[in-house]
Design an enzyme around this catalytic site. Structure first.
Site, PDB file in Angstrom:
ATOM      1  N   GLU A   1       3.671  63.567  22.357  1.00 10.81           N
ATOM      2  CA  GLU A   1       4.183  62.615  23.354  1.00 10.81           C
ATOM      3  C   GLU A   1       3.110  61.622  23.816  1.00 10.81           C
ATOM      4  OE1 GLU A   1       4.699  65.876  23.434  1.00 10.81           O
ATOM      5  OE2 GLU A   1       4.019  66.793  25.278  1.00 10.81           O
TER       6      GLU A   1
ATOM      7  N   ASP B   1      10.326  75.039  24.389  1.00  6.33           N
ATOM      8  CA  ASP B   1       9.279  74.103  24.799  1.00  6.33           C
ATOM      9  C   ASP B   1       8.416  74.714  25.895  1.00  6.33           C
ATOM     10  OD1 ASP B   1       9.205  70.745  26.273  1.00  6.33           O
ATOM     11  OD2 ASP B   1       7.824  71.759  24.885  1.00  6.33           O
TER      12      ASP B   1
ATOM     13  N   LYS C   1       3.596  78.651  23.660  1.00  2.00           N
ATOM     14  CA  LYS C   1       3.782  78.767  22.206  1.00  2.00           C
ATOM     15  C   LYS C   1       3.772  80.223  21.751  1.00  2.00           C
ATOM     16  CE  LYS C   1       3.898  74.727  23.254  1.00  2.00           C
ATOM     17  NZ  LYS C   1       5.245  74.408  23.765  1.00  2.00           N
TER      18      LYS C   1
ATOM     19  N   ASP D   1       9.648  72.529  20.093  1.00  2.00           N
ATOM     20  CA  ASP D   1       8.675  71.456  20.275  1.00  2.00           C
ATOM     21  C   ASP D   1       7.268  71.976  19.950  1.00  2.00           C
ATOM     22  OD1 ASP D   1       7.411  69.438  23.028  1.00  2.00           O
ATOM     23  OD2 ASP D   1       7.690  68.946  20.911  1.00  2.00           O
ATOM     24  N   ASN D   2       6.342  71.073  19.649  1.00  4.62           N
ATOM     25  CA  ASN D   2       4.907  71.383  19.535  1.00  4.62           C
ATOM     26  C   ASN D   2       4.535  72.334  18.413  1.00  4.62           C
ATOM     27  OD1 ASN D   2       5.488  71.565  22.942  1.00  4.62           O
ATOM     28  ND2 ASN D   2       4.266  69.888  22.070  1.00  4.62           N
TER      29      ASN D   2
HETATM   30  C1  LIG Z   1      -1.033  72.045  28.927  1.00  3.97           C
HETATM   31  O1  LIG Z   1      -1.285  71.553  27.616  1.00  3.97           O
HETATM   32  C2  LIG Z   1      -0.952  70.192  27.469  1.00  3.97           C
HETATM   33  C3  LIG Z   1      -1.243  69.764  26.066  1.00  3.97           C
HETATM   34  C4  LIG Z   1      -2.524  69.280  25.777  1.00  3.97           C
HETATM   35  C5  LIG Z   1      -2.831  68.794  24.489  1.00  3.97           C
HETATM   36  C6  LIG Z   1      -1.871  68.812  23.497  1.00  3.97           C
HETATM   37  C7  LIG Z   1      -0.590  69.299  23.778  1.00  3.97           C
HETATM   38  C8  LIG Z   1      -0.268  69.790  25.048  1.00  3.97           C
HETATM   39  C9  LIG Z   1       1.120  70.286  25.277  1.00  3.97           C
HETATM   40  C10 LIG Z   1       2.191  69.484  24.855  1.00  3.97           C
HETATM   41  C11 LIG Z   1       3.495  69.923  25.041  1.00  3.97           C
HETATM   42  O2  LIG Z   1       4.576  69.175  24.650  1.00  3.97           O
HETATM   43  C12 LIG Z   1       3.757  71.159  25.651  1.00  3.97           C
HETATM   44  N1  LIG Z   1       5.055  71.584  25.823  1.00  3.97           N
HETATM   45  C13 LIG Z   1       5.282  72.769  26.462  1.00  3.97           C
HETATM   46  N2  LIG Z   1       4.313  73.561  26.914  1.00  3.97           N
HETATM   47  C14 LIG Z   1       3.007  73.225  26.732  1.00  3.97           C
HETATM   48  O3  LIG Z   1       2.116  74.002  27.159  1.00  3.97           O
HETATM   49  C15 LIG Z   1       2.686  71.955  26.080  1.00  3.97           C
HETATM   50  C16 LIG Z   1       1.367  71.519  25.885  1.00  3.97           C
HETATM   51 MG   LIG Z   2       6.411  70.321  24.573  1.00  3.03          MG
END
Ligand SMILES: COCc1ccccc1-c1cc(O)c2[nH]cnc(=O)c2c1
Ligand SMILES: [Mg+2]
Length: 214
Positions: free
Chosen positions: A199, A141, A144, A169-170
């Protein structure tokens, strides 16, 4: 402003959760991030999938790459059997500082070792520093573009063995297309996608569960 978001999250935990009660810490963070300020925790919806995979694996040694504020660290550690250990890796010192306090507030500090630094540097040192034979469970997590190199590193360092489970995740948002190609095309993994949502939003995201076949 963004830098201070995680300290506001910590304040919300200290204000709304009960010390030593992991469930209340999880609820306090989810409430804050859903109603006050979005933050990149795995969240309650994907969190239920994380819980179910964890319960199935019941790891004695687990690794988390990307601690952030410790939300998924608490979700994982609260489900570990007595004597099991979670190592969590965080590159950003400001995130790590908040995570330590949230993990401690949940009363899970004895099950968790938080290591600060780049995952690529730390993974090769895990066996020597922590006496780890191999990880039964790994939660990816973090950045990426580190998913594939760190997975290869875990393989090369003998830190995954037959039956080890990787949960990423993601894989849809922000997306980890290289990782999906890697685990889905490799004969060494049995992979499966759990469709969910990013989330606290209605945007699609999901978790990829990959069992290492040795
Ligand atoms: C900094 O971007 C935030 C964001 C912005 C838009 C969509 C998704 C995310 C996102 C969501 C996550 O669960 C994440 N988990 C781990 N490292 C991440 O960078 C990460 C980013
Ligand atoms: Mg994440």
């Amino acid at each position: 402003f963004a830098l201070l978001k995680n300290t506001r999250m910590l304040k919300a935990v200290q204000k709304n959760a009960t010390k030593g009660d992991p469930e209340s810490v999880i609820s306090a963070i989810d409430y804050y991030c859903r109603h006050k300020e979005w933050a990149m925790n795995v969240g309650d919806e994907k969190g239920l999938i994380l819980d179910s995979v964890l319960t199935e694996v019941n790891p004695s040694t687990a690794l988390e790459l990307g601690t952030y504020c410790g939300y998924s660290t608490v979700r994982i550690a609260r489900l570990l059997s007595p004597g099991s250990k979670l190592i969590t890796v965080e590159f950003n010192p400001a995130f790590a500082a908040v995570a330590r306090q949230i993990i401690a507030y949940a009363g899970l500090q004895d099950k968790v070792t938080l290591v600060e630094g780049p995952s690529g540097d730390l993974i090769p040192k895990m066996k020597a520093r922590f006496g780890i034979k191999s990880f039964d469970f790994v939660f990816l997590d973090h950045w990426k573009d580190r998913y594939v190199p760190d997975t290869k590193l875990l393989e090369d360092c003998g830190l995954v063995s037959e039956g080890s489970v990787l949960l990423a995740d993601n894989v849809i948002c922000p997306g980890a297309p290289e990782y999906l190609k890697y685990v889905r095309n490799s004969p060494r993994y049995e992979s499966r996608y759990y469709k969910s949502n990013l989330e606290y939003t209605k945007v699609e995201d999901g978790l990829e569960k990959s069992v290492f076949l040795g």
